[in-house]
Design a protein around this motif. Structure first.
Motif, PDB file in Angstrom:
ATOM      1  N   LEU A 271      -9.830  12.586 -10.759  1.00  0.00           N
ATOM      2  CA  LEU A 271      -8.531  11.917 -10.700  1.00  0.00           C
ATOM      3  C   LEU A 271      -7.450  12.749 -11.378  1.00  0.00           C
ATOM      4  O   LEU A 271      -6.340  12.898 -10.858  1.00  0.00           O
ATOM      5  CB  LEU A 271      -8.617  10.555 -11.392  1.00  0.00           C
ATOM      6  CG  LEU A 271      -9.320   9.420 -10.666  1.00  0.00           C
ATOM      7  CD1 LEU A 271      -9.648   8.292 -11.639  1.00  0.00           C
ATOM      8  CD2 LEU A 271      -8.452   8.896  -9.524  1.00  0.00           C
ATOM      9  N   ALA A 272      -7.777  13.291 -12.549  1.00  0.00           N
ATOM     10  CA  ALA A 272      -6.779  13.977 -13.361  1.00  0.00           C
ATOM     11  C   ALA A 272      -6.246  15.235 -12.697  1.00  0.00           C
ATOM     12  O   ALA A 272      -5.073  15.577 -12.875  1.00  0.00           O
ATOM     13  CB  ALA A 272      -7.371  14.316 -14.726  1.00  0.00           C
ATOM     14  N   ASP A 273      -7.103  15.926 -11.936  1.00  0.00           N
ATOM     15  CA  ASP A 273      -6.622  17.181 -11.329  1.00  0.00           C
ATOM     16  C   ASP A 273      -6.369  17.065  -9.824  1.00  0.00           C
ATOM     17  O   ASP A 273      -6.241  18.070  -9.139  1.00  0.00           O
ATOM     18  CB  ASP A 273      -7.560  18.347 -11.641  1.00  0.00           C
ATOM     19  CG  ASP A 273      -8.917  18.218 -10.978  1.00  0.00           C
ATOM     20  OD1 ASP A 273      -9.115  17.311 -10.155  1.00  0.00           O
ATOM     21  OD2 ASP A 273      -9.797  19.050 -11.296  1.00  0.00           O
ATOM     22  N   GLY A 274      -6.257  15.847  -9.326  1.00  0.00           N
ATOM     23  CA  GLY A 274      -5.803  15.649  -7.948  1.00  0.00           C
ATOM     24  C   GLY A 274      -6.834  15.855  -6.873  1.00  0.00           C
ATOM     25  O   GLY A 274      -6.476  15.965  -5.695  1.00  0.00           O
ATOM     26  N   ARG A 275      -8.110  15.907  -7.226  1.00  0.00           N
ATOM     27  CA  ARG A 275      -9.126  16.011  -6.177  1.00  0.00           C
ATOM     28  C   ARG A 275      -9.335  14.689  -5.461  1.00  0.00           C
ATOM     29  O   ARG A 275      -9.754  14.665  -4.297  1.00  0.00           O
ATOM     30  CB  ARG A 275     -10.444  16.529  -6.768  1.00  0.00           C
ATOM     31  CG  ARG A 275     -10.441  18.034  -7.016  1.00  0.00           C
ATOM     32  CD  ARG A 275     -11.709  18.513  -7.700  1.00  0.00           C
ATOM     33  NE  ARG A 275     -11.650  18.290  -9.145  1.00  0.00           N
ATOM     34  CZ  ARG A 275     -12.577  18.698 -10.007  1.00  0.00           C
ATOM     35  NH1 ARG A 275     -13.653  19.335  -9.551  1.00  0.00           N
ATOM     36  NH2 ARG A 275     -12.436  18.472 -11.304  1.00  0.00           N
ATOM     37  N   VAL A 276      -9.058  13.585  -6.148  1.00  0.00           N
ATOM     38  CA  VAL A 276      -9.070  12.270  -5.506  1.00  0.00           C
ATOM     39  C   VAL A 276      -7.834  11.494  -5.936  1.00  0.00           C
ATOM     40  O   VAL A 276      -7.236  11.764  -6.990  1.00  0.00           O
ATOM     41  CB  VAL A 276     -10.342  11.458  -5.845  1.00  0.00           C
ATOM     42  CG1 VAL A 276     -11.595  12.179  -5.371  1.00  0.00           C
ATOM     43  CG2 VAL A 276     -10.441  11.135  -7.326  1.00  0.00           C
ATOM     44  N   ARG A 277      -7.447  10.535  -5.108  1.00  0.00           N
ATOM     45  CA  ARG A 277      -6.344   9.626  -5.395  1.00  0.00           C
ATOM     46  C   ARG A 277      -6.825   8.207  -5.103  1.00  0.00           C
ATOM     47  O   ARG A 277      -7.837   8.002  -4.422  1.00  0.00           O
ATOM     48  CB  ARG A 277      -5.116   9.928  -4.525  1.00  0.00           C
ATOM     49  CG  ARG A 277      -4.646  11.363  -4.517  1.00  0.00           C
ATOM     50  CD  ARG A 277      -3.996  11.769  -5.796  1.00  0.00           C
ATOM     51  NE  ARG A 277      -2.762  11.048  -6.098  1.00  0.00           N
ATOM     52  CZ  ARG A 277      -2.064  11.241  -7.223  1.00  0.00           C
ATOM     53  NH1 ARG A 277      -2.484  12.118  -8.143  1.00  0.00           N
ATOM     54  NH2 ARG A 277      -0.961  10.562  -7.448  1.00  0.00           N
ATOM     55  N   ILE A 278      -6.082   7.219  -5.621  1.00  0.00           N
ATOM     56  CA  ILE A 278      -6.410   5.820  -5.386  1.00  0.00           C
ATOM     57  C   ILE A 278      -5.232   5.158  -4.678  1.00  0.00           C
ATOM     58  O   ILE A 278      -4.092   5.221  -5.148  1.00  0.00           O
ATOM     59  CB  ILE A 278      -6.712   5.068  -6.696  1.00  0.00           C
ATOM     60  CG1 ILE A 278      -7.729   5.840  -7.540  1.00  0.00           C
ATOM     61  CG2 ILE A 278      -7.206   3.658  -6.383  1.00  0.00           C
ATOM     62  CD1 ILE A 278      -9.074   6.032  -6.894  1.00  0.00           C
ATOM     63  N   LEU A 279      -5.531   4.530  -3.548  1.00  0.00           N
ATOM     64  CA  LEU A 279      -4.512   3.837  -2.767  1.00  0.00           C
ATOM     65  C   LEU A 279      -4.764   2.333  -2.769  1.00  0.00           C
ATOM     66  O   LEU A 279      -5.910   1.881  -2.749  1.00  0.00           O
ATOM     67  CB  LEU A 279      -4.510   4.313  -1.307  1.00  0.00           C
ATOM     68  CG  LEU A 279      -4.177   5.777  -1.036  1.00  0.00           C
ATOM     69  CD1 LEU A 279      -4.161   6.018   0.473  1.00  0.00           C
ATOM     70  CD2 LEU A 279      -2.822   6.164  -1.638  1.00  0.00           C
ATOM     71  N   GLU A 280      -3.667   1.590  -2.766  1.00  0.00           N
ATOM     72  CA  GLU A 280      -3.700   0.133  -2.620  1.00  0.00           C
ATOM     73  C   GLU A 280      -2.800  -0.197  -1.437  1.00  0.00           C
ATOM     74  O   GLU A 280      -1.661   0.277  -1.383  1.00  0.00           O
ATOM     75  CB  GLU A 280      -3.175  -0.506  -3.891  1.00  0.00           C
ATOM     76  CG  GLU A 280      -2.949  -2.011  -3.826  1.00  0.00           C
ATOM     77  CD  GLU A 280      -2.192  -2.478  -5.065  1.00  0.00           C
ATOM     78  OE1 GLU A 280      -2.843  -2.836  -6.052  1.00  0.00           O
ATOM     79  OE2 GLU A 280      -0.929  -2.462  -5.028  1.00  0.00           O
ATOM     80  N   GLY A 281      -3.298  -0.997  -0.500  1.00  0.00           N
ATOM     81  CA  GLY A 281      -2.460  -1.264   0.657  1.00  0.00           C
ATOM     82  C   GLY A 281      -2.841  -2.520   1.407  1.00  0.00           C
ATOM     83  O   GLY A 281      -3.945  -3.047   1.278  1.00  0.00           O
ATOM     84  N   VAL A 282      -1.877  -2.998   2.197  1.00  0.00           N
ATOM     85  CA  VAL A 282      -2.063  -4.131   3.081  1.00  0.00           C
ATOM     86  C   VAL A 282      -1.608  -3.725   4.464  1.00  0.00           C
ATOM     87  O   VAL A 282      -0.524  -3.147   4.627  1.00  0.00           O
ATOM     88  CB  VAL A 282      -1.236  -5.361   2.611  1.00  0.00           C
ATOM     89  CG1 VAL A 282      -1.425  -6.537   3.567  1.00  0.00           C
ATOM     90  CG2 VAL A 282      -1.634  -5.759   1.184  1.00  0.00           C
ATOM     91  N   TRP A 283      -2.446  -3.995   5.449  1.00  0.00           N
ATOM     92  CA  TRP A 283      -2.130  -3.714   6.849  1.00  0.00           C
ATOM     93  C   TRP A 283      -2.275  -5.004   7.651  1.00  0.00           C
ATOM     94  O   TRP A 283      -3.108  -5.858   7.335  1.00  0.00           O
ATOM     95  CB  TRP A 283      -3.065  -2.654   7.423  1.00  0.00           C
ATOM     96  CG  TRP A 283      -2.782  -1.260   6.990  1.00  0.00           C
ATOM     97  CD1 TRP A 283      -2.120  -0.290   7.684  1.00  0.00           C
ATOM     98  CD2 TRP A 283      -3.181  -0.641   5.758  1.00  0.00           C
ATOM     99  NE1 TRP A 283      -2.084   0.886   6.954  1.00  0.00           N
ATOM    100  CE2 TRP A 283      -2.728   0.689   5.756  1.00  0.00           C
ATOM    101  CE3 TRP A 283      -3.888  -1.093   4.644  1.00  0.00           C
ATOM    102  CZ2 TRP A 283      -2.955   1.574   4.710  1.00  0.00           C
ATOM    103  CZ3 TRP A 283      -4.120  -0.222   3.590  1.00  0.00           C
ATOM    104  CH2 TRP A 283      -3.637   1.090   3.640  1.00  0.00           C
ATOM    105  N   ARG A 284      -1.488  -5.122   8.710  1.00  0.00           N
ATOM    106  CA  ARG A 284      -1.568  -6.300   9.588  1.00  0.00           C
ATOM    107  C   ARG A 284      -1.962  -5.844  10.999  1.00  0.00           C
ATOM    108  O   ARG A 284      -1.487  -4.814  11.482  1.00  0.00           O
ATOM    109  CB  ARG A 284      -0.230  -7.039   9.634  1.00  0.00           C
ATOM    110  CG  ARG A 284      -0.286  -8.365  10.399  1.00  0.00           C
ATOM    111  CD  ARG A 284       1.038  -9.080  10.320  1.00  0.00           C
ATOM    112  NE  ARG A 284       1.383  -9.507   8.967  1.00  0.00           N
ATOM    113  CZ  ARG A 284       0.927 -10.619   8.399  1.00  0.00           C
ATOM    114  NH1 ARG A 284       0.117 -11.433   9.078  1.00  0.00           N
ATOM    115  NH2 ARG A 284       1.277 -10.934   7.177  1.00  0.00           N
ATOM    116  N   LEU A 285      -2.820  -6.626  11.617  1.00  0.00           N
ATOM    117  CA  LEU A 285      -3.231  -6.342  12.981  1.00  0.00           C
ATOM    118  C   LEU A 285      -2.076  -6.634  13.922  1.00  0.00           C
ATOM    119  O   LEU A 285      -1.544  -7.744  13.945  1.00  0.00           O
ATOM    120  CB  LEU A 285      -4.453  -7.204  13.347  1.00  0.00           C
ATOM    121  CG  LEU A 285      -5.060  -7.010  14.733  1.00  0.00           C
ATOM    122  CD1 LEU A 285      -5.513  -5.566  14.920  1.00  0.00           C
ATOM    123  CD2 LEU A 285      -6.231  -7.964  14.923  1.00  0.00           C
ATOM    124  N   ALA A 286      -1.678  -5.614  14.659  1.00  0.00           N
ATOM    125  CA  ALA A 286      -0.512  -5.742  15.540  1.00  0.00           C
ATOM    126  C   ALA A 286      -0.820  -6.675  16.716  1.00  0.00           C
ATOM    127  O   ALA A 286      -1.953  -6.774  17.155  1.00  0.00           O
ATOM    128  CB  ALA A 286      -0.116  -4.368  16.052  1.00  0.00           C
TER     129      ALA A 286
END
Length: 286
Positions: A271-286
């Protein structure tokens, strides 16, 4: 599916293979040793073994706030593990939850913990591949997924299954580990993989693209890496300097084994050196 199941069992249920003791038996014995009745447990007592993602309950609650969850909604918890998020959503938002996980030992533990915490009526669990969930089409309002896609090698198939399962206008709530911009190899092991071959991290762009191709549009998307990294640092210090309780509550080392501390340090470094990131999200089915 057979190869994926074997690989994930070898990772998440390694202690049962090495010691010949079921995960359920090991955890129940640990609660007894901690002075707890394994058939009557509180969410606070179980948090160390049922919140197997960065941020713990805090991260689950943050995602739930963005998802506008409420009573009567049907939620599918994909990659539910031992069922912590399923129980949190049922208890705090009044939803009905079905958790699905490919690791049979996790499903067995999830069922026990729901009974022990009094939430078995509002949670149930299936042992199944997320790409082939044995539920009817249009049977859930929300798909919930925390730190699970990186164990799924065929993302488009999984997303197609989510589209099948969701009602029109249904939502996907994700809290996920993705590949960062630093192309250096991951420091391994990490909580989701001991070998590079079993880690299936998508980049932020490729995950967003796959969701769009599957018919989902984003409603909320945020990089929460800094929050996750702060949480990991706090818990790393706590694990390095235990408070000296005579009978500590069970924690994730009872699931992952002695190398859990190494996994935690490697996750911090990734995490500290940018090899992985954490995403939080909401998507809606179109």
């Amino acid at each position: 599916m057979i190869d994926t199941t074997r690989q994930l069992d070898a990772h998440y249920d390694a202690l049962a293979r090495d010691a010949g003791e079921r995960l359920l038996t090991r955890l129940q014995a640990a609660f007894r040793s901690a002075g707890q009745d394994p058939e009557r447990l509180s969410p606070d007592a179980t948090a160390g073994i049922d919140q197997l993602h960065l941020g713990g309950r805090q991260a689950s609650r943050a995602l739930a706030r963005h998802g506008a969850l409420g009573p009567g909604l049907r939620v599918l918890d994909v990659g539910c593990g031992t069922g912590g998020a399923s129980r949190l959503l049922a208890a705090e938002h009044g939803v009905e939850v079905i958790g699905v996980d490919i690791t049979a030992a996790f499903v067995e533990v999830a069922e026990w913990l729901s009974r022990a915490t009094g939430l078995e009526a509002r949670t149930r669990f299936l042992c199944a591949d997320a790409a082939r969930v044995p539920l009817p089409a249009a049977s859930v309002d929300v798909v919930w997924c925390q730190h699970a896609l990186m164990n799924m090698p065929d993302l488009p198939v999984v997303l197609g299954e989510w589209r099948r399962l969701l009602v029109p206008g249904g939502r996907v709530l994700l809290h996920e580990v993705v590949a960062g911009d630093n192309p250096a190899p991951l420091a391994l092991p990490v909580p989701w993989a001991r070998r590079a071959a079993t880690s299936h991290l998508a980049s932020r762009a490729s995950l967003a693209g796959s969701l769009a191709e599957a018919g989902f549009r984003d409603v909320h998307l945020e990089d929460v890496t800094d929050t996750a990294l702060a949480w990991r640092r706090k818990h790393g210090r706590r694990q390095a300097s235990p408070e000296g309780a005579a009978r500590p509550l069970p924690g994730p080392a009872l699931i992952f084994g002695d190398d859990f501390a190494t996994m935690g340090r490697n996750l911090h470094d990734n995490l500290a050196d940018g090899r992985v990131r954490i995403l939080e999200g909401v998507w809606r089915l179109a």
